[in-house]
Enzyme design. Structure first.
Site, PDB file in Angstrom:
ATOM      1  N   LEU A  97      46.371 -35.243  18.136  1.00 20.94           N
ATOM      2  CA  LEU A  97      46.313 -36.590  18.721  1.00 20.94           C
ATOM      3  C   LEU A  97      45.865 -37.605  17.665  1.00 20.94           C
ATOM      4  CD1 LEU A  97      44.672 -35.372  22.012  1.00 20.94           C
ATOM      5  CD2 LEU A  97      46.944 -36.433  21.856  1.00 20.94           C
ATOM      6  N   HIS A 113      38.265 -24.453  21.249  1.00 22.71           N
ATOM      7  CA  HIS A 113      38.883 -23.936  20.034  1.00 22.71           C
ATOM      8  C   HIS A 113      38.481 -22.471  19.889  1.00 22.71           C
ATOM      9  CE1 HIS A 113      40.709 -24.112  16.131  1.00 22.71           C
ATOM     10  NE2 HIS A 113      39.639 -23.518  15.621  1.00 22.71           N
ATOM     11  N   THR A 145      37.041 -35.718  18.391  1.00 24.04           N
ATOM     12  CA  THR A 145      36.947 -36.937  17.580  1.00 24.04           C
ATOM     13  C   THR A 145      38.182 -36.924  16.669  1.00 24.04           C
ATOM     14  OG1 THR A 145      35.751 -35.852  15.796  1.00 24.04           O
ATOM     15  CG2 THR A 145      34.401 -36.820  17.565  1.00 24.04           C
ATOM     16  N   ASP A 149      39.502 -30.556  15.186  1.00 24.22           N
ATOM     17  CA  ASP A 149      38.587 -29.447  15.515  1.00 24.22           C
ATOM     18  C   ASP A 149      37.202 -29.666  14.904  1.00 24.22           C
ATOM     19  OD1 ASP A 149      40.645 -28.118  16.889  1.00 24.22           O
ATOM     20  OD2 ASP A 149      41.327 -27.117  15.069  1.00 24.22           O
TER      21      ASP A 149
HETATM   22  C1  GRF Z   1      43.211 -20.771  24.104  1.00 27.50           C
HETATM   23  O1  GRF Z   1      43.015 -19.631  23.318  1.00 27.50           O
HETATM   24  C2  GRF Z   1      42.414 -21.929  23.558  1.00 27.50           C
HETATM   25  O2  GRF Z   1      41.252 -21.536  22.894  1.00 27.50           O
HETATM   26  C3  GRF Z   1      43.364 -22.549  22.565  1.00 27.50           C
HETATM   27  O3  GRF Z   1      44.641 -22.392  23.123  1.00 27.50           O
HETATM   28  C4  GRF Z   1      44.647 -21.280  24.018  1.00 27.50           C
HETATM   29  C5  GRF Z   1      45.148 -21.798  25.323  1.00 27.50           C
HETATM   30  O4  GRF Z   1      45.361 -20.791  26.268  1.00 27.50           O
HETATM   31  N1  GRF Z   1      42.989 -23.926  22.317  1.00 27.50           N
HETATM   32  P1  GRF Z   1      45.752 -21.173  27.762  1.00 27.50           P
HETATM   33  O5  GRF Z   1      47.050 -21.963  27.717  1.00 27.50           O
HETATM   34  O6  GRF Z   1      44.642 -21.955  28.367  1.00 27.50           O
HETATM   35  O7  GRF Z   1      45.954 -19.843  28.438  1.00 27.50           O
END
Ligand code: GRF
Length: 226
Positions: A97, A113, A145, A149
């Site tokens: 974004l 994350h 932000t 990440d």
């Molecule tokens: C998760 O592992 C999350 O940490 C990452 O993307 C994945 C999304 O999984 N940002 P879901 O679509 O919520 O099952």
């Protein structure tokens, strides 16, 4: 008069298991909030079906239909602003974004994350943790932000790295994501956790740079009570 229930907006790109966790947390009253809207940048994201089945309004904003990242972000922001939301949750949303977007939702935009931030921003987090010989891996909920990440962490959860592949590690971390993400959203919605200039705060006390260890918090709650 009781306060109106808080409203969440979720941005997804795929499977939607974190979305499912939020739907369940709202239904089970673990989270005193409703999901007002789910937006996907991919028309075929499985999570769209999950949302529709739960009776949640869904939108597709296909990034491929926009000439620039800025134009895509403006379309997203317009829908989100129109939905009267208290908090926007990135739940497996696989688009970077722009700062212009992120700054409009400052303090009201969260991401999860799959690493123990600040370690391993970006992709391939599980493999990178294995390759580095780390003893632990995990997931972190953080404020978003403009720094990818890199926004202040709120909560994290850990698993030990055994004889793991990236896939087996991801599989063991995912159920923890589903616990810490609604928990972090609750802390933000309650006003107890806030975003300052460059740190997150719990009742005006700075949180550690890696966020609060969720497992440790659970142990304290079970020893000393909530
Ligand atoms: C998760 O592992 C999350 O940490 C990452 O993307 C994945 C999304 O999984 N940002 P879901 O679509 O919520 O099952």
């Amino acid at each position: 008069m009781s306060e109106p229930r808080k409203r969440l907006g979720l941005l997804i790109s795929g499977r939607g298991s974190n979305l499912r966790a939020f739907i369940d947390a709202c239904h089970q009253q673990e989270l005193d909030a409703d999901i007002g809207i789910v937006i996907s940048n991919r028309p075929n994201a499985a999570g769209l079906l999950t949302a529709a089945e739960a009776g949640i309004a869904t939108h597709v904003v296909d990034h491929k239909a926009f000439p620039t990242r800025e134009a895509f972000d403006m379309a997203l922001a317009k829908i989100l602003h129109g939905a009267n939301l208290d908090l926007v949750i990135l739940a497996g949303f696989m688009r970077i974004l722009t700062p212009a977007f992120v700054n409009q939702f400052r303090g009201r935009l969260l991401n999860i994350h799959p690493s123990l931030l600040p370690l391993y921003p970006g992709l391939d987090t599980h493999q990178r943790a294995i390759d580095s010989g780390d003893s632990h891996a995990g997931a972190t909920v953080h404020y978003v932000t403009p720094d990818l990440d890199g926004g202040p962490p709120i909560l994290h959860a850990k698993v030990d790295i055994r004889d793991d592949t990236a896939e087996s590690l991801a599989e063991r971390i995912l159920p923890l994501e589903h616990l810490i993400y609604p928990a972090a959203a609750r802390l933000v919605l309650s006003g107890n956790v806030t975003l300052g200039d460059d740190k997150a705060y719990f009742n005006d006390k700075p949180l550690p740079p890696e966020g609060v260890d969720w497992q440790l918090l659970q142990e304290q709650v079970s020893t000393h009570g909530a």
